[in-house]
Design a protein around this motif. Structure first.
Motif, short mmCIF file in Angstrom:
data_model
loop_
_atom_site.label_atom_id
_atom_site.label_comp_id
_atom_site.label_asym_id
_atom_site.label_seq_id
_atom_site.Cartn_x
_atom_site.Cartn_y
_atom_site.Cartn_z
N UNK A 1 0.83 -1.21 0.00
CA UNK A 1 0.00 0.00 0.00
C UNK A 1 0.87 1.26 0.00
N UNK A 2 1.97 1.24 0.75
CA UNK A 2 2.88 2.38 0.80
C UNK A 2 3.53 2.59 -0.56
N UNK A 3 3.93 1.49 -1.20
CA UNK A 3 4.55 1.57 -2.52
C UNK A 3 3.56 2.15 -3.53
N UNK A 4 2.32 1.70 -3.48
CA UNK A 4 1.30 2.20 -4.40
C UNK A 4 1.03 3.68 -4.15
N UNK A 5 0.99 4.08 -2.88
CA UNK A 5 0.75 5.49 -2.54
C UNK A 5 1.91 6.36 -3.03
N UNK A 6 3.14 5.89 -2.84
CA UNK A 6 4.31 6.65 -3.30
C UNK A 6 4.29 6.80 -4.82
#
Length: 126
Positions: free
Chosen positions: A62-67
């Motif tokens: 989720x963090x990777x997608x948000x970044x």
């Protein structure tokens, strides 16, 4: 037989390797081969033992997608009609970027102008 020390592996990884090794031995695979397969499986699933300097490694999905989304938004915003920095002169811009800027400033007759004419019109428009 697996090479190297297993000291850098977490207790969870060690338990997993032992469980996999027992499973292979139960199926009749020789002990050395079972151990090698078990550690190979653990390495494939978790990337090996604990790594030094773990920051920046393995972001949560989720963090990777948000970044990635944030980066795309910043890129799109930079392509829009934002004022260019003072370091970029009109002469170094492409005709397409000059045309976008002329469209943003609503300069009449821009569609039939050449690059030099666009530069002059943008300088006058201020």
């Amino acid at each position: 037989m697996p090479r190297g020390s297993k000291a850098k592996y977490t207790p969870e990884q060690k338990r997993k390797a032992a469980h996999i090794e027992d499973s292979y031995e139960h199926k009749g695979v020789p002990a050395a081969e079972a151990e090698a397969r078990a550690w190979a499986t653990v390495n494939k699933q978790s990337g090996g033992g604990e790594k030094a300097g773990g920051s920046g490694r393995r972001k949560a999905p989720m963090k990777k997608a948000q970044d990635r989304s944030d980066s795309a938004k910043r890129a799109a915003a930079s392509r829009e009609g934002h004022p260019r920095s003072s370091r970029v002169s009109l002469g170094t811009q492409t005709k397409e970027s000059l045309m976008k800027e002329a469209r943003a400033k609503d300069i009449p007759g821009r569609s039939s102008m050449r690059k030099a004419e666009l530069i002059e019109a943008l300088k006058k428009a201020g």
